[in-house]
Design an enzyme around this catalytic site. Structure first.
Site, short mmCIF file in Angstrom:
data_model
loop_
_atom_site.label_atom_id
_atom_site.label_comp_id
_atom_site.label_asym_id
_atom_site.label_seq_id
_atom_site.Cartn_x
_atom_site.Cartn_y
_atom_site.Cartn_z
N ARG A 431 57.29 86.71 31.16
CA ARG A 431 57.57 86.16 29.84
C ARG A 431 58.32 87.18 28.99
O ARG A 431 58.02 88.37 29.04
CB ARG A 431 56.26 85.78 29.13
CG ARG A 431 55.42 84.76 29.89
CD ARG A 431 54.01 84.74 29.33
NE ARG A 431 53.16 83.80 30.03
CZ ARG A 431 52.52 84.07 31.16
NH1 ARG A 431 52.65 85.28 31.71
NH2 ARG A 431 51.76 83.18 31.73
N ARG A 539 49.02 61.51 39.09
CA ARG A 539 50.16 61.09 38.27
C ARG A 539 50.72 62.23 37.44
O ARG A 539 51.82 62.12 36.89
CB ARG A 539 49.75 59.93 37.36
CG ARG A 539 48.84 60.29 36.23
CD ARG A 539 48.47 59.06 35.42
NE ARG A 539 49.61 58.24 35.08
CZ ARG A 539 49.56 56.94 34.83
NH1 ARG A 539 48.40 56.31 34.90
NH2 ARG A 539 50.64 56.28 34.51
N ASP A 555 51.86 52.32 33.86
CA ASP A 555 51.01 51.64 34.83
C ASP A 555 51.74 50.40 35.32
O ASP A 555 52.59 49.84 34.61
CB ASP A 555 49.68 51.22 34.18
CG ASP A 555 48.70 52.37 34.13
OD1 ASP A 555 49.00 53.45 34.68
OD2 ASP A 555 47.63 52.20 33.51
N GLU A 556 51.42 49.94 36.52
CA GLU A 556 52.18 48.84 37.10
C GLU A 556 52.00 47.53 36.34
O GLU A 556 52.85 46.64 36.42
CB GLU A 556 51.77 48.63 38.55
CG GLU A 556 50.33 48.20 38.74
CD GLU A 556 50.02 47.88 40.18
OE1 GLU A 556 50.96 47.54 40.91
OE2 GLU A 556 48.84 47.97 40.57
N ASP A 557 50.91 47.40 35.58
CA ASP A 557 50.68 46.15 34.85
C ASP A 557 51.17 46.22 33.41
O ASP A 557 50.94 45.30 32.63
CB ASP A 557 49.19 45.80 34.87
CG ASP A 557 48.36 46.88 34.20
OD1 ASP A 557 48.71 48.06 34.32
OD2 ASP A 557 47.35 46.53 33.55
N GLU A 643 42.05 60.76 32.76
CA GLU A 643 43.22 61.62 32.91
C GLU A 643 44.16 61.55 31.72
O GLU A 643 44.77 62.55 31.33
CB GLU A 643 43.97 61.29 34.22
CG GLU A 643 44.90 60.09 34.17
CD GLU A 643 44.18 58.78 34.25
OE1 GLU A 643 44.86 57.74 34.33
OE2 GLU A 643 42.93 58.76 34.25
N ASP A 644 44.29 60.36 31.09
CA ASP A 644 45.18 60.28 29.93
C ASP A 644 44.55 60.92 28.70
O ASP A 644 45.27 61.45 27.85
CB ASP A 644 45.57 58.82 29.64
CG ASP A 644 44.36 57.90 29.60
OD1 ASP A 644 43.24 58.39 29.76
OD2 ASP A 644 44.57 56.69 29.42
N ARG A 715 34.57 57.15 29.27
CA ARG A 715 35.54 57.74 28.35
C ARG A 715 34.86 58.58 27.29
O ARG A 715 35.33 59.65 26.93
CB ARG A 715 36.37 56.62 27.70
CG ARG A 715 37.34 55.95 28.65
CD ARG A 715 38.06 54.79 27.97
NE ARG A 715 39.05 54.18 28.84
CZ ARG A 715 39.74 53.09 28.54
NH1 ARG A 715 39.52 52.48 27.38
NH2 ARG A 715 40.62 52.60 29.38
#
Length: 759
Positions: A431, A539, A555-557, A643-644, A715
């Site tokens: 750094r 992800r 997400d796929e939906d 995870e989110d 959650r």
């Protein structure tokens, strides 16, 4: 002709002889006076605020004027090498780099011996290492070793002094003369001189020591750490005292000190002289003689009055209301008040000659502290008065950056020590000094990701960089193998139609293989399918396929239109360090339960943007995977929709800013619970729709079915476990939502850039 040459030669020789006999004395006098003038220039006092003159003259001009404190790069390098030659150790001679080549920078802590006492503070240091990403339980993988013997207090009069350390460490098979070992120490020496002797031979070990003096410090090898108390928090730590509304920078008092006054012994001279600068108005110096068992035997005529005045003022109040705080040496060079002043945004005025400042290898203390001289103490008031208010505010802001980044907890002090050593192993990937002294701090900048500042999201504004003009759509798919769901097909078509989309990457998280290429829709941008490990944290892995700065996590939906995607990306380019997206949730403190609460209600308050539909910088993939310890990622993989939350907590911890919600055409609703899942999927992997918030205005207690209640409970548990690991709650709440210009205004549709968002 020969005679003529002879006369010319004799004439020339006679001229030089006369010049030497009659002019030599003048030449010697000229050299003498030149030396006197140069010596006179060197003997001018060096002001503590001389760095303020840099705006009036550059370094080269000052060098030409004969200022010896400003050396050329070649002279600095020569001085550095001369110090190395006179030192006993340096990294090249006393450190085995080959141990770090195979497994990287791993740290092994010796197992605790039965009956071996360990102080609370040293226990915190060992815990900081063992719960970090550096730790390894296998000594064969280790690059660095930490003793289990408590070496913090080496004052043999202390009750925590460990005896016979030499005999114990020589019996360790891994000791190897101290090579590749790191020893921590806070107190060394004892009455009356408090010398730096540790009472045992450290050999070739690196010494991380508080109150390090410059004479015994080995540059580029040892590390100076701050002196901190046993009550210093393990992790998290209290935030600094400087708030956005605490202006003007100058406060009630200009300069304060409140502390012990040593009557005899080392360190007494400076503290005894502090009363000379006290004026009772804006400069306050309060001392007490009441310390030690026999203070009354040595008390002088000032002690009684000083003790009375000392009790009249509160120390914390003085810190809050002073611009500068005097930090004199104690019995040793360092003191607790150094960190106390940093936290209080009270600019430290250091009076400790010969002190190697903490982490000075990385931190530029000229931006956060005034380094004075004990011999020129009476010049301190005039020196700090002439510092411009704008510069004062810059000092205060820098104290808060340094406190929060490196000193607010034992974790950060230990991790900073380890990262400095790690940077030495690969100087070409280390750094820069700018990174260590700018937000968000060196610990949150991974040189393995990049050494170019333009690749990090938080330097765009400071350095004038811009993020890339394209994004990568990253879709996590968990559909039944063999066919693609209709929502996913519509999502791919909508995203690929965006003018800013560079590519689409699908993370296939099922055990069965993905559909053949002929089953995927035709798109104008490249579409790549990656086989995942069926873990929720997959992800956020730093996939090489992601080449753009911006990542659109989906997400796929998820249901989005092209206009929604375009507008959200344009917003993200203005705030590339934040998460920008659509579905939101928020957190709150529940005083009855004594824990953090989590709500999915649609309110004006938000602190989490779900990564089911959100933009963020790809650097956060590397930070998520490499900065966070493995234990946190395992926690994520074991809880649904955690995870989110962790990604939002991580980004908030880095930026200290909330996420941004943007306009969405319709609210994202929870997908049907009966949607097909992957057969034999990993434990903890939720159905595709479980990551979206529930329907608007639905209370958590009214969630439909046992699965919804269990998911919401997980959650809640995830949020509290993350707050416990970080030591505080990093999430920041906001009521901001960004809409396109003329959104919902009663004007012609032709004047609106995104009219489809209102349908």
């Amino acid at each position: 002709m020969q005679t003529r040459k002879k006369y010319i030669f004799l004439t020339f020789f006679a001229s030089w002889l006369l010049l030497f006999l009659f002019g030599g004395d003048q030449l010697r006098r000229f050299a003498f006076f030149s030396g006197r003038k140069a010596e006179a220039r060197r003997n001018w006092p060096r002001w503590t605020d001389r760095f303020l003159l840099k705006s009036f003259a550059d370094a080269e001009e000052l060098q030409r004027d004969g200022d010896p404190s400003l050396l050329s790069p070649r002279e600095r390098r020569a001085a550095w090498l001369s110090v190395y030659r006179s030192s006993r150790c340096r990294m090249e001679t006393c450190f085995d780099f080959s141990r770090c080549e195979k497994h990287g920078f791993k740290v092994f802590t010796y197992p605790q011996e039965r009956g071996q006492p360990v102080s609370e503070t040293y226990g915190k240091i060992l815990s900081s290492i063992e719960r970090s990403r550096y730790h390894t339980a296998n000594p064969e993988e280790a690059c660095l070793f930490i003793l289990s013997i408590d070496t913090l207090d080496r004052d043999h009069l202390s009750g925590q002094y460990v005896r016979n350390v030499d005999e114990k460490i020589r019996g360790f098979p891994l000791w190897n003369g101290g090579r590749n070992h790191l020893i921590f120490n806070l107190y060394s020496g004892t009455w009356p001189d408090y010398a730096g002797d540790l009472g045992f031979d450290i050999g070739q070990a690196i010494l991380a020591k508080a109150s390090f003096d410059t004479e015994s410090f080995r540059p580029g090898f040892d590390i100076s750490i701050p002196l901190f108390s046993k009550d210093h928090p393990q992790r998290g730590g209290d935030r600094g005292w400087l708030y956005q509304d605490s202006v003007p920078p100058r406060k009630k008092y200009l300069l304060v000190f409140k502390g012990k006054r040593y009557l005899t012994g080392i360190g007494s001279g400076t503290r005894n002289a502090l009363h000379h600068i006290h004026n009772g108005k804006d400069i306050i110096s309060l001392t007490t003689c009441k310390h030690g068992k026999d203070w009354e035997k040595h008390k002088d005529t000032r002690c009684d009055k000083d003790n009375i005045d000392y009790e009249r003022s509160d120390y914390q109040e003085l810190l809050h209301n002073s611009t500068f705080c005097i930090v004199p040496r104690g019995r040793r060079l360092g003191s607790f008040r150094f960190l106390e002043a940093l936290q209080a945004a009270c600019i430290p005025v250091l009076l400790s000659d010969g002190w190697e400042l903490p982490f000075a290898e990385a931190i530029d203390w000229g931006k956060a502290a005034v380094v004075g001289s004990e011999r020129l103490l009476l010049q301190i008031p005039s020196a700090v008065r002439c510092i411009h208010p704008e510069r004062v505010l810059a000092f205060q802001q820098q104290t808060q950056l340094l406190w929060d980044a490196y000193f607010s907890s034992v974790d950060k002090i230990v991790h900073t020590t380890l990262e400095i050593i790690k940077d030495r192993l690969s100087p070409h990937r280390s750094r820069s000094r700018f990174v260590w002294n700018a937000l968000p701090g060196g610990l949150l900048v991974l040189p393995d990701f990049s050494t170019h500042l333009g690749d990090f999201p938080f330097y765009y504004l400071q350095r004038g960089y811009s993020p890339s003009k394209k994004f990568t759509a990253f879709i996590r798919a968990v559909s039944q193998a063999g066919s693609l769901s209709q929502p996913m097909l519509r999502l791919i078509q909508a995203v690929s139609a965006s003018q800013y989309c560079a590519q689409i990457v699908v993370l296939w998280s099922c055990e069965k293989p993905p559909p053949p290429s002929g089953k995927w829709p035709q798109t104008t941008v490249p579409l790549t399918v990656i086989q995942g490990r069926r873990q929720l944290s997959d992800r956020f892995l730093p996939f090489e396929a992601i080449q753009t700065d911006a990542v659109l996590s989906l997400d796929e939906d998820t249901s989005l239109s092209t206009s929604e995607v375009d507008f959200a990306f344009s917003v993200w380019r203005s705030f590339p360090e934040r998460i920008v997206g659509f579905p939101t949730q928020s957190h709150f403190w529940d005083p009855e339960q004594g824990r953090w609460g989590f709500t999915s209600r649609w309110t004006n308050e938000l602190s989490i943007v779900l990564t089911a539909a959100a933009f963020y910088h790809r650097y956060y993939h590397s930070l998520f995977t490499e900065y966070l310890p493995a234990g946190l990622r395992e926690l994520v993989d074991g809880l649904a929709a955690c995870e989110d939350i962790l990604m939002n907590v991580l980004v908030a911890a880095v930026t200290k800013l909330p996420p941004i919600k943007v306009t969405q055409r319709k609210q994202h609703k929870e997908a049907a619970a009966q949607q097909a899942e992957c057969r034999d999927g990993a434990a903890g992997t939720p159905p595709p729709g479980q990551r979206s918030p529930p329907a608007p205005h639905s209370a958590p207690a009214k969630l439909k079915g046992t699965a919804g209640s269990r998911r919401f409970s997980q959650r809640q548990g995830c949020l509290n476990q993350l707050a416990d690991w970080f030591g505080y709650m990093p999430l920041v709440s906001s009521q901001l939502r960004l809409d396109p210009v003329l959104f919902k205004d009663q004007v012609s549709v032709l004047r609106k850039k995104y009219p489809s968002l209102e349908k």
